[in-house]
Design a protein around this motif. Structure first.
Motif, PDB file in Angstrom:
ATOM      1  N   VAL A 471      36.882 -19.980  21.469  1.00 48.51           N
ATOM      2  CA  VAL A 471      37.440 -18.775  20.852  1.00 48.51           C
ATOM      3  C   VAL A 471      38.456 -19.215  19.803  1.00 48.51           C
ATOM      4  O   VAL A 471      39.495 -19.785  20.148  1.00 48.51           O
ATOM      5  CB  VAL A 471      38.118 -17.863  21.896  1.00 48.51           C
ATOM      6  N   PRO A 472      38.184 -18.996  18.515  1.00 52.13           N
ATOM      7  CA  PRO A 472      39.112 -19.436  17.462  1.00 52.13           C
ATOM      8  C   PRO A 472      40.436 -18.692  17.543  1.00 52.13           C
ATOM      9  O   PRO A 472      40.565 -17.691  18.257  1.00 52.13           O
ATOM     10  CB  PRO A 472      38.355 -19.127  16.167  1.00 52.13           C
ATOM     11  N   PRO A 473      41.449 -19.147  16.813  1.00 52.23           N
ATOM     12  CA  PRO A 473      42.804 -18.598  16.965  1.00 52.23           C
ATOM     13  C   PRO A 473      42.930 -17.099  16.731  1.00 52.23           C
ATOM     14  O   PRO A 473      43.638 -16.427  17.463  1.00 52.23           O
ATOM     15  CB  PRO A 473      43.614 -19.389  15.930  1.00 52.23           C
ATOM     16  N   SER A 474      42.288 -16.559  15.712  1.00 51.16           N
ATOM     17  CA  SER A 474      42.397 -15.123  15.409  1.00 51.16           C
ATOM     18  C   SER A 474      40.995 -14.529  15.331  1.00 51.16           C
ATOM     19  O   SER A 474      40.515 -14.163  14.254  1.00 51.16           O
ATOM     20  CB  SER A 474      43.150 -14.906  14.093  1.00 51.16           C
ATOM     21  N   TYR A 631      48.411 -13.009  29.748  1.00 50.01           N
ATOM     22  CA  TYR A 631      49.100 -13.982  28.900  1.00 50.01           C
ATOM     23  C   TYR A 631      49.134 -13.495  27.453  1.00 50.01           C
ATOM     24  O   TYR A 631      48.177 -12.891  26.961  1.00 50.01           O
ATOM     25  CB  TYR A 631      48.389 -15.338  28.949  1.00 50.01           C
ATOM     26  N   ASP A 632      50.245 -13.795  26.788  1.00 49.86           N
ATOM     27  CA  ASP A 632      50.368 -13.570  25.347  1.00 49.86           C
ATOM     28  C   ASP A 632      49.903 -14.847  24.652  1.00 49.86           C
ATOM     29  O   ASP A 632      50.527 -15.903  24.795  1.00 49.86           O
ATOM     30  CB  ASP A 632      51.819 -13.263  24.990  1.00 49.86           C
ATOM     31  N   ARG A 633      48.807 -14.752  23.906  1.00 49.54           N
ATOM     32  CA  ARG A 633      48.246 -15.962  23.295  1.00 49.54           C
ATOM     33  C   ARG A 633      49.224 -16.613  22.325  1.00 49.54           C
ATOM     34  O   ARG A 633      49.212 -17.838  22.152  1.00 49.54           O
ATOM     35  CB  ARG A 633      46.934 -15.633  22.581  1.00 49.54           C
ATOM     36  N   ALA A 634      50.075 -15.821  21.696  1.00 48.70           N
ATOM     37  CA  ALA A 634      51.033 -16.373  20.736  1.00 48.70           C
ATOM     38  C   ALA A 634      52.088 -17.241  21.410  1.00 48.70           C
ATOM     39  O   ALA A 634      52.885 -17.892  20.730  1.00 48.70           O
ATOM     40  CB  ALA A 634      51.706 -15.243  19.967  1.00 48.70           C
ATOM     41  N   ARG A 635      52.111 -17.268  22.755  1.00 45.92           N
ATOM     42  CA  ARG A 635      53.080 -18.088  23.482  1.00 45.92           C
ATOM     43  C   ARG A 635      52.416 -19.264  24.199  1.00 45.92           C
ATOM     44  O   ARG A 635      53.083 -19.971  24.967  1.00 45.92           O
ATOM     45  CB  ARG A 635      53.826 -17.228  24.503  1.00 45.92           C
ATOM     46  N   LEU A 636      51.123 -19.468  23.967  1.00 52.17           N
ATOM     47  CA  LEU A 636      50.411 -20.561  24.636  1.00 52.17           C
ATOM     48  C   LEU A 636      50.436 -21.802  23.748  1.00 52.17           C
ATOM     49  O   LEU A 636      49.829 -21.829  22.674  1.00 52.17           O
ATOM     50  CB  LEU A 636      48.966 -20.152  24.938  1.00 52.17           C
ATOM     51  N   ALA A 637      51.124 -22.833  24.197  1.00 44.83           N
ATOM     52  CA  ALA A 637      51.262 -24.061  23.416  1.00 44.83           C
ATOM     53  C   ALA A 637      49.982 -24.881  23.480  1.00 44.83           C
ATOM     54  O   ALA A 637      49.230 -24.817  24.463  1.00 44.83           O
ATOM     55  CB  ALA A 637      52.432 -24.879  23.949  1.00 44.83           C
ATOM     56  N   PRO A 638      49.685 -25.669  22.431  1.00 48.28           N
ATOM     57  CA  PRO A 638      48.542 -26.587  22.486  1.00 48.28           C
ATOM     58  C   PRO A 638      48.634 -27.488  23.711  1.00 48.28           C
ATOM     59  O   PRO A 638      49.709 -27.962  24.076  1.00 48.28           O
ATOM     60  CB  PRO A 638      48.678 -27.390  21.190  1.00 48.28           C
ATOM     61  N   GLY A 639      47.497 -27.702  24.364  1.00 52.05           N
ATOM     62  CA  GLY A 639      47.462 -28.510  25.573  1.00 52.05           C
ATOM     63  C   GLY A 639      47.601 -27.711  26.854  1.00 52.05           C
ATOM     64  O   GLY A 639      47.419 -28.255  27.953  1.00 52.05           O
ATOM     65  N   THR A 640      47.908 -26.420  26.739  1.00 47.37           N
ATOM     66  CA  THR A 640      48.037 -25.574  27.928  1.00 47.37           C
ATOM     67  C   THR A 640      46.701 -25.490  28.661  1.00 47.37           C
ATOM     68  O   THR A 640      45.648 -25.311  28.045  1.00 47.37           O
ATOM     69  CB  THR A 640      48.492 -24.156  27.538  1.00 47.37           C
ATOM     70  N   GLN A 651      47.069  -9.942  19.076  1.00 44.80           N
ATOM     71  CA  GLN A 651      47.100  -8.779  18.201  1.00 44.80           C
ATOM     72  C   GLN A 651      45.714  -8.194  17.948  1.00 44.80           C
ATOM     73  O   GLN A 651      45.537  -6.977  17.894  1.00 44.80           O
ATOM     74  CB  GLN A 651      47.733  -9.166  16.860  1.00 44.80           C
ATOM     75  N   ASP A 652      44.703  -9.050  17.824  1.00 40.75           N
ATOM     76  CA  ASP A 652      43.409  -8.603  17.321  1.00 40.75           C
ATOM     77  C   ASP A 652      42.294  -8.577  18.354  1.00 40.75           C
ATOM     78  O   ASP A 652      41.193  -8.109  18.052  1.00 40.75           O
ATOM     79  CB  ASP A 652      42.979  -9.487  16.146  1.00 40.75           C
ATOM     80  N   THR A 653      42.524  -9.067  19.570  1.00 45.20           N
ATOM     81  CA  THR A 653      41.457  -9.065  20.567  1.00 45.20           C
ATOM     82  C   THR A 653      42.023  -9.359  21.946  1.00 45.20           C
ATOM     83  O   THR A 653      43.229  -9.603  22.116  1.00 45.20           O
ATOM     84  CB  THR A 653      40.363 -10.097  20.215  1.00 45.20           C
ATOM     85  N   THR A 654      41.134  -9.358  22.934  1.00 47.21           N
ATOM     86  CA  THR A 654      41.483  -9.710  24.313  1.00 47.21           C
ATOM     87  C   THR A 654      40.398 -10.625  24.862  1.00 47.21           C
ATOM     88  O   THR A 654      39.202 -10.366  24.671  1.00 47.21           O
ATOM     89  CB  THR A 654      41.574  -8.452  25.196  1.00 47.21           C
ATOM     90  N   LEU A 655      40.806 -11.698  25.529  1.00 46.65           N
ATOM     91  CA  LEU A 655      39.869 -12.616  26.172  1.00 46.65           C
ATOM     92  C   LEU A 655      39.935 -12.408  27.679  1.00 46.65           C
ATOM     93  O   LEU A 655      41.011 -12.459  28.275  1.00 46.65           O
ATOM     94  CB  LEU A 655      40.216 -14.066  25.824  1.00 46.65           C
ATOM     95  N   ILE A 656      38.769 -12.169  28.284  1.00 46.32           N
ATOM     96  CA  ILE A 656      38.670 -12.012  29.739  1.00 46.32           C
ATOM     97  C   ILE A 656      38.102 -13.293  30.328  1.00 46.32           C
ATOM     98  O   ILE A 656      37.028 -13.759  29.926  1.00 46.32           O
ATOM     99  CB  ILE A 656      37.769 -10.820  30.105  1.00 46.32           C
ATOM    100  N   VAL A 657      38.831 -13.876  31.271  1.00 46.69           N
ATOM    101  CA  VAL A 657      38.395 -15.093  31.955  1.00 46.69           C
ATOM    102  C   VAL A 657      38.300 -14.782  33.441  1.00 46.69           C
ATOM    103  O   VAL A 657      39.228 -14.215  34.022  1.00 46.69           O
ATOM    104  CB  VAL A 657      39.386 -16.252  31.718  1.00 46.69           C
ATOM    105  N   ARG A 658      37.183 -15.138  34.032  1.00 50.17           N
ATOM    106  CA  ARG A 658      37.003 -14.849  35.458  1.00 50.17           C
ATOM    107  C   ARG A 658      37.380 -16.090  36.276  1.00 50.17           C
ATOM    108  O   ARG A 658      38.550 -16.380  36.427  1.00 50.17           O
ATOM    109  CB  ARG A 658      35.585 -14.359  35.693  1.00 50.17           C
TER     110      ARG A 658
END
Length: 676
Positions: A471-474, A631-640, A651-658
């Motif tokens: 999933v790309p950044p934006s 989670y707020d994606r804008a607060r997820l650091a690389p390597g998380t 801001q522009d989407t939501t990712l659902i992970v099961r």
């Protein structure tokens, strides 16, 4: 500083990315599309982005735009009043078409009515043979008579498609001279310029479509340009092509109007390609799910697949286009139960107005978005672009009335059924571009984008047995971002029509030299620096007697290598080759490109100071609601690294992970391992 804007207009939302290619800072805007007057939302998005970035309109150095105006004009039959001039005896060319049928056993199937009615089709006494020889001299009297009739019938634009004009364009060119002299207000499109290839029906259809689209595109793009100038924007706007390059407004609204039909999805493919490459993925299935449609594309060995023949609403279209399969399955797709009790989802869409019931904008019919809201995939109370606030009660009421009630199901089970139906349709699209072409989907990564793509991506990957999701950044604004990364591009074609054993590389190169001159002329008109331009050639080949061609790369003027590539491509596509048979080279294609204004990837702004978990929210998992972290994606650091089930919002989407693992890469992209 160099500030550039990429703005894509979709059926539901208008997406914009303002990018500083010196600092890498991005400003993102997503607002509802103003249906019927797309330019209003475009200007509003620009205003919001400049305000947020603290810039003035005059600070912009570039503006690239993707639009659905051309596609909508064809779908809604709102193009110009168009006439067609044909060789005498071919008046019914568009109506007869080909004998191929989309639904072979449907006795009630009907072909679409041509864009040009019979009364606006005029026969011109002239004819050339397939070798370019003149068999009937052009009768200019018949041209003058046609012009008089077109004036009387209020024609706005005219297409000229004479038999074998690809071999000898002289008659079409002379007719164009006469029309420009006698009726200078008529817009004109001639087939030898639009599509100099054999196939009189496809060539006429493409030329008619180009003529049909010129006035509405010129009107829309003219409004955009004038409004930008009035607003203080000095940058020259560029328009996206369906084959993956940008061009000036003047070119888009005249000579290449038909090349804009899939401009938005093409921009998304460019963005997906660049971010997938940054993440180390060369073989990718792209899925772009917006509010109205679901687009599936393919990247092999780092290259986006291109096709040269397609159709829109049953009309053949031969222009370079990214190989994208489009389905009527978006977040706004409406669900209903038919008289037999069958649940259906799409292709009808709620669009931007009134939109899904959950948006609170007057929509009262259940959509895919409403099902996602009911199942907790979109949080109630969440604010979206354009002042939209998610309302679960309205979503549930719409599903209860139109789906759950008629089927006798609880609202949640009805919502699950809606998602299963729409996911099944999307899986079929993914299979069409992989399995049905002899490709194993397990050899590919899925890149998901569009406002709704990441919501469904994990489930789609699981259905296809694909192990990795990227999933790309934006993702919800990737089409706007792709516009910033698109190169200038122009394609030219020449007829060869010869057997490979009887042609020399020098003969082919002579044709290529002529194409280079035409590309350089276009580059000059588009103010492209010739020193930055590169060209690539390909040959359309077939076994003698076949009716279809396969394009293969023609590199280093080596015909033997191209022939070997053709045999392999034919076997891959059809399961066999015929190396003992003669191979015909039908066409030579040349593509000229110049680099995009920036090669930097617009990356999100990451702030790791605050807790990335912003809430706990109920999510439907394995048949029940479960409280999961948001989670707020804008607060997820690389390597998380995270473990589902969870929700990642941005801001522009939501990712659902099961029940999968999530990793954030160095470019801000997210990788999900589908198999635990």
């Amino acid at each position: 500083m160099a500030y550039r804007i990429g703005c894509d207009v979709g059926g539901t939302f208008t997406d914009l990315c303002l990018f500083d290619d010196v600092t890498g800072r991005s400003t993102l805007v997503k607002i509802p599309t103003t249906t019927g007057q797309q330019d209003i939302a475009v200007i509003e998005a620009i205003r919001l982005a400049l305000k947020e970035a603290g810039l003035q309109p005059g600070d912009l150095d570039g503006f690239a735009h993707g639009t659905t105006v051309a596609t909508n004009a064809i779908l809604e039959r709102k193009g110009a009043r168009t006439a067609l001039l044909v060789t005498a005896g071919f008046r019914d060319l568009l109506r007869i078409g080909r004998q191929t049928r989309a639904h072979l056993y449907d006795q009630y199937a009907r072909k679409p009515e041509p864009l040009v009615p019979p009364e606006l089709t005029y026969e011109i006494a002239e004819r050339c043979g397939p070798d370019g020889s003149v068999t009937t001299v052009l009768d200019e009297t018949s041209v003058h008579a046609a012009i008089s009739a077109m004036r009387e019938n209020g024609v706005e634009t005219v297409a000229v498609a004479f038999l074998h004009s690809y071999a000898n364009p002289a008659h079409e060119q002379r007719v164009a001279e006469i029309i420009r002299a006698e009726a200078p207000k008529l817009k004109l499109s001639i087939s030898s310029a639009v599509l100099p290839e054999p196939g009189e029906f496809e060539r006429a259809s493409t030329t008619v479509m180009n003529a049909y689209l010129m006035p509405p595109l010129e009107d829309y793009l003219g409004r955009i340009q004038r409004t930008l100038v009035e607003y203080g924007v000095r940058a020259e706007p560029a328009i996206m092509q369906s084959g993956g390059g940008i061009m000036p407004i003047e070119t888009a609204s005249r000579d290449k109007a038909v090349h804009t039909c899939l401009s938005g999805p093409a921009a998304g493919m460019i963005g997906a390609q660049r971010f997938a490459a940054a993440a180390g993925h060369a073989n990718v299935v792209t899925i772009d799910m917006g509010g109205t449609s679901f687009d599936v594309g393919l990247i092999q060995d780092g290259k986006i697949l291109t096709r040269y023949e397609s159709e829109i609403e049953g009309f053949p279209l031969r222009v370079p286009m990214f190989d994208i399969i489009t389905l009527g399955a978006g977040g706004g797709s409406i669900a209903s139960v038919d008289a037999g009790g069958l649940l259906k989802v799409g292709p009808e869409s709620a669009g931007a107005r009134p939109g899904p019931a959950a948006y609170g904008k007057g929509g009262n019919r259940p959509t895919v978005t409403d099902a996602n809201v009911v199942l907790g995939m979109l949080r109630p109370g969440r604010k979206l672009g354009g002042g939209i606030v998610i309302d679960r009660d309205k979503a549930a009421a719409a599903i209860e009335k139109h789906v759950a009630g008629p089927l006798g199901l609880p609202v949640e089970e009805a919502a699950v059924g809606m998602l299963r139906v729409v996911n099944a349709a999307m899986v079929r699209g993914m299979r069409r571009i992989t399995v049905e072409r002899g490709l194993d989907p397990r050899d590919f990564v899925v890149t998901a984008f569009g406002g709704a793509g990441p919501l469904h991506a994990v489930d789609l990957c699981a259905e296809m047995d694909i192990e990795t999701l990227h999933v790309p950044p934006s993702p919800g604004l990737l089409c706007g971002i792709g516009l910033l990364l698109a190169p200038w591009k122009h394609d030219e074609t020449a007829m060869l029509g010869t057997v490979a054993d009887r042609v020399s590389s020098s003969f082919i190169y002579e044709r290529i030299r002529g194409l280079i001159e035409r590309i350089e002329a276009q580059a000059g008109r588009d103010s492209i620096d010739m020193a930055t331009m590169a060209t690539t050639a390909s040959l359309d080949m077939r076994y003698r007697g076949q009716g279809h061609q396969i394009p293969v790369a023609y590199e280093h003027r080596n015909l033997d290598v191209a022939l070997e590539a053709f045999h392999r491509a034919h076997k891959r596509a059809f399961g066999y080759d015929r190396r003992d048979q003669e191979v015909e080279i039908m066409l030579v294609r040349l593509t000229g490109t110049a680099p995009a204004a920036t090669d930097k990837l617009p990356l999100p702004q990451i702030s790791t100071d605050a807790d990335p978990v912003i809430a706990k929210s109920p999510l439907w998992v394995d048949g029940r609601f479960m409280d999961v972290p948001v989670y707020d994606r804008a607060r997820l650091a690389p390597g998380t690294v995270l473990m589902g089930p969870l929700i990642i919002e941005q801001q522009d989407t939501t990712l659902i992970v099961r029940n999968q693992a999530v990793t954030v890469d160095g470019f801000g992209g997210i990788t999900v391992g589908i198999k635990p």
